[in-house]
Design a protein around this motif. Structure first.
Motif, PDB file in Angstrom:
ATOM      1  N   GLY A 141     -22.152 -26.284  13.135  1.00 57.44           N
ATOM      2  CA  GLY A 141     -21.725 -27.249  14.135  1.00 57.44           C
ATOM      3  C   GLY A 141     -21.504 -28.620  13.517  1.00 57.44           C
ATOM      4  O   GLY A 141     -20.541 -29.313  13.840  1.00 57.44           O
ATOM      5  N   LYS A 142     -22.409 -29.012  12.619  1.00 55.42           N
ATOM      6  CA  LYS A 142     -22.259 -30.299  11.934  1.00 55.42           C
ATOM      7  C   LYS A 142     -21.031 -30.287  11.026  1.00 55.42           C
ATOM      8  O   LYS A 142     -20.293 -31.271  10.943  1.00 55.42           O
ATOM      9  N   LEU A 143     -20.831 -29.157  10.335  1.00 59.24           N
ATOM     10  CA  LEU A 143     -19.674 -29.038   9.451  1.00 59.24           C
ATOM     11  C   LEU A 143     -18.386 -29.111  10.260  1.00 59.24           C
ATOM     12  O   LEU A 143     -17.397 -29.732   9.840  1.00 59.24           O
ATOM     13  N   LYS A 144     -18.394 -28.492  11.426  1.00 62.48           N
ATOM     14  CA  LYS A 144     -17.228 -28.538  12.321  1.00 62.48           C
ATOM     15  C   LYS A 144     -16.932 -29.964  12.735  1.00 62.48           C
ATOM     16  O   LYS A 144     -15.781 -30.417  12.710  1.00 62.48           O
ATOM     17  N   THR A 145     -17.985 -30.698  13.106  1.00 63.17           N
ATOM     18  CA  THR A 145     -17.812 -32.076  13.540  1.00 63.17           C
ATOM     19  C   THR A 145     -17.248 -32.950  12.421  1.00 63.17           C
ATOM     20  O   THR A 145     -16.315 -33.731  12.632  1.00 63.17           O
ATOM     21  N   VAL A 146     -17.803 -32.797  11.215  1.00 59.26           N
ATOM     22  CA  VAL A 146     -17.331 -33.588  10.068  1.00 59.26           C
ATOM     23  C   VAL A 146     -15.878 -33.250   9.743  1.00 59.26           C
ATOM     24  O   VAL A 146     -15.053 -34.143   9.488  1.00 59.26           O
ATOM     25  N   SER A 147     -15.544 -31.961   9.766  1.00 61.13           N
ATOM     26  CA  SER A 147     -14.170 -31.555   9.440  1.00 61.13           C
ATOM     27  C   SER A 147     -13.180 -32.099  10.468  1.00 61.13           C
ATOM     28  O   SER A 147     -12.069 -32.504  10.117  1.00 61.13           O
ATOM     29  N   GLN A 148     -13.580 -32.130  11.740  1.00 61.69           N
ATOM     30  CA  GLN A 148     -12.697 -32.669  12.781  1.00 61.69           C
ATOM     31  C   GLN A 148     -12.502 -34.170  12.622  1.00 61.69           C
ATOM     32  O   GLN A 148     -11.386 -34.680  12.777  1.00 61.69           O
ATOM     33  N   MET A 149     -13.584 -34.872  12.302  1.00 53.52           N
ATOM     34  CA  MET A 149     -13.483 -36.327  12.148  1.00 53.52           C
ATOM     35  C   MET A 149     -12.629 -36.700  10.943  1.00 53.52           C
ATOM     36  O   MET A 149     -11.696 -37.502  11.044  1.00 53.52           O
ATOM     37  N   VAL A 150     -12.954 -36.109   9.792  1.00 48.17           N
ATOM     38  CA  VAL A 150     -12.215 -36.412   8.566  1.00 48.17           C
ATOM     39  C   VAL A 150     -10.770 -35.930   8.690  1.00 48.17           C
ATOM     40  O   VAL A 150      -9.822 -36.634   8.318  1.00 48.17           O
ATOM     41  N   GLY A 151     -10.594 -34.714   9.227  1.00 47.01           N
ATOM     42  CA  GLY A 151      -9.259 -34.152   9.377  1.00 47.01           C
ATOM     43  C   GLY A 151      -8.383 -34.981  10.293  1.00 47.01           C
ATOM     44  O   GLY A 151      -7.194 -35.186  10.014  1.00 47.01           O
ATOM     45  N   THR A 152      -8.968 -35.486  11.374  1.00 42.66           N
ATOM     46  CA  THR A 152      -8.200 -36.305  12.315  1.00 42.66           C
ATOM     47  C   THR A 152      -7.704 -37.587  11.650  1.00 42.66           C
ATOM     48  O   THR A 152      -6.534 -37.966  11.800  1.00 42.66           O
ATOM     49  N   VAL A 153      -8.584 -38.252  10.908  1.00 37.50           N
ATOM     50  CA  VAL A 153      -8.189 -39.487  10.224  1.00 37.50           C
ATOM     51  C   VAL A 153      -7.091 -39.204   9.197  1.00 37.50           C
ATOM     52  O   VAL A 153      -6.100 -39.943   9.100  1.00 37.50           O
ATOM     53  N   LEU A 154      -7.247 -38.114   8.430  1.00 37.62           N
ATOM     54  CA  LEU A 154      -6.247 -37.783   7.409  1.00 37.62           C
ATOM     55  C   LEU A 154      -4.889 -37.446   8.028  1.00 37.62           C
ATOM     56  O   LEU A 154      -3.842 -37.812   7.478  1.00 37.62           O
ATOM     57  N   ILE A 155      -4.909 -36.757   9.155  1.00 34.40           N
ATOM     58  CA  ILE A 155      -3.650 -36.421   9.833  1.00 34.40           C
ATOM     59  C   ILE A 155      -2.946 -37.693  10.304  1.00 34.40           C
ATOM     60  O   ILE A 155      -1.725 -37.817  10.195  1.00 34.40           O
ATOM     61  N   ILE A 156      -3.731 -38.642  10.807  1.00 29.93           N
ATOM     62  CA  ILE A 156      -3.141 -39.894  11.296  1.00 29.93           C
ATOM     63  C   ILE A 156      -2.526 -40.704  10.149  1.00 29.93           C
ATOM     64  O   ILE A 156      -1.416 -41.235  10.273  1.00 29.93           O
ATOM     65  N   VAL A 157      -3.239 -40.804   9.032  1.00 25.33           N
ATOM     66  CA  VAL A 157      -2.771 -41.664   7.927  1.00 25.33           C
ATOM     67  C   VAL A 157      -1.823 -40.931   6.972  1.00 25.33           C
ATOM     68  O   VAL A 157      -1.275 -41.566   6.059  1.00 25.33           O
ATOM     69  N   GLU A 158      -1.614 -39.650   7.178  1.00 25.73           N
ATOM     70  CA  GLU A 158      -0.751 -38.888   6.278  1.00 25.73           C
ATOM     71  C   GLU A 158       0.640 -39.505   6.081  1.00 25.73           C
ATOM     72  O   GLU A 158       1.156 -39.515   4.953  1.00 25.73           O
ATOM     73  N   PRO A 159       1.290 -40.039   7.134  1.00 28.15           N
ATOM     74  CA  PRO A 159       2.612 -40.643   6.927  1.00 28.15           C
ATOM     75  C   PRO A 159       2.631 -41.765   5.892  1.00 28.15           C
ATOM     76  O   PRO A 159       3.675 -42.054   5.302  1.00 28.15           O
ATOM     77  N   LEU A 160       1.463 -42.393   5.669  1.00 28.74           N
ATOM     78  CA  LEU A 160       1.393 -43.445   4.660  1.00 28.74           C
ATOM     79  C   LEU A 160       1.124 -42.881   3.270  1.00 28.74           C
ATOM     80  O   LEU A 160       1.344 -43.567   2.266  1.00 28.74           O
TER      81      LEU A 160
END
Length: 201
Positions: A141-160
Motif C-alpha cells: 500500500g505504501k509502495l502504491k502511494t509512493v508510485s502514484q505520487m512520484v508518477g503523477t509529478v513525472l507525468i505532469i513535468v514530462e513535457p519539460l
C-alpha cells in the motif's frame, strides 16, 4: 482523560490537502497556455498536497493526536487527492491533444478507481472484527502511494523533460498500475479469512 482537539496539526494538514486539490486542478487545466509555469505550478501544488499526505498520519501517531475526525477526514482527503488528480490529468491530456496518451491513461484511472472502491468495500465488510491486513499488504500500500505520487509529478513535468515522446508517462503508468493491482490483491488476501470465517458460521 483529555481529548485531542479536532483542529490539531494533523487534521489541519488533511483539510489543507482537501483545499489544495481544487487549486491543483484549476492550475493544471486553466494554465495550459503557459508552457512552463502551466506545468511547474501544478507540479508544485501537487507536491505540497502529497507532502501533507505523508506528514499528517506520522504526526498524529508520533504525538498521540489521533481523533475520530482525523480518522474520517484523512482517508477522505486521500481519496479526493488521488481521484481528483487522476481525473484532472486525464482531462489535461485530452485538452492538450495527447489522444493516445489519454486513452492509455483512462485504463489506469479505471484500475485505481476500482481498487479504491474494492478496498473500501472490504474494510466496510470486516469493520468491527479487528481485522488487520498483513505486513506485505501494508508495504504494498505504501509502495502504491509512493508510485502514484512520484508518477503523477513525472507525468505532469514530462513535457519539460521529453517534449517529443511520452516514454516517461508510459513507464510511470505501468508502475502505477502494477503497484495498484498488487496492493489491492494483498488487501483482498489479507481480509479474505475474515470474510470466509463469517460465511462459514
Amino acid at each position: 482523560m483529555k481529548k485531542n482537539p479536532i483542529f490539531n496539526v494533523p487534521n489541519m494538514l488533511s483539510l489543507l490537502r482537501v483545499a489544495l486539490v481544487p487549486a491543483f486542478v484549476a492550475a493544471l487545466l486553466f494554465m495550459i497556455g503557459a508552457e512552463v509555469w502551466g506545468i511547474i505550478i501544478p507540479a508544485i501544488l501537487y507536491g505540497l498536497t502529497a507532502l501533507t499526505d505523508m506528514l499528517d498520519g506520522k504526526i498524529a501517531r508520533k504525538y498521540g493526536l489521533v481523533t475520530d475526525f482525523g480518522k474520517f477526514i484523512d482517508p477522505l482527503a486521500d481519496k479526493f487527492m488521488v481521484l481528483g488528480s487522476m481525473l484532472a490529468i486525464l482531462a489535461w491530456m485530452f485538452i492538450r491533444g495527447e489522444m493516445l496518451q489519454g486513452k492509455i491513461f483512462v485504463w489506469l484511472v479505471l484500475i485505481i478507481l476500482f481498487r479504491e472502491l474494492a478496498v473500501t468495500s472490504l474494510r466496510l465488510v470486516v469493520a468491527g472484527k479487528k481485522a488487520k491486513v498483513d505486513l506485505a499488504a501494508n508495504m504494498m500500500g505504501k509502495l502504491k502511494t509512493v508510485s502514484q505520487m512520484v508518477g503523477t509529478v513525472l507525468i505532469i513535468v514530462e513535457p519539460l523533460i521529453t517534449p517529443n515522446n511520452h516514454i516517461i508517462s508510459y513507464v510511470c503508468m505501468g508502475i502505477m498500475a502494477f503497484t495498484t493491482i498488487a496492493s489491492g490483491w494483498n488487501y483482498f488476501v489479507g481480509y479474505l479469512p475474515y470474510i470466509v470465517a463469517e460465511e462459514e458460521k
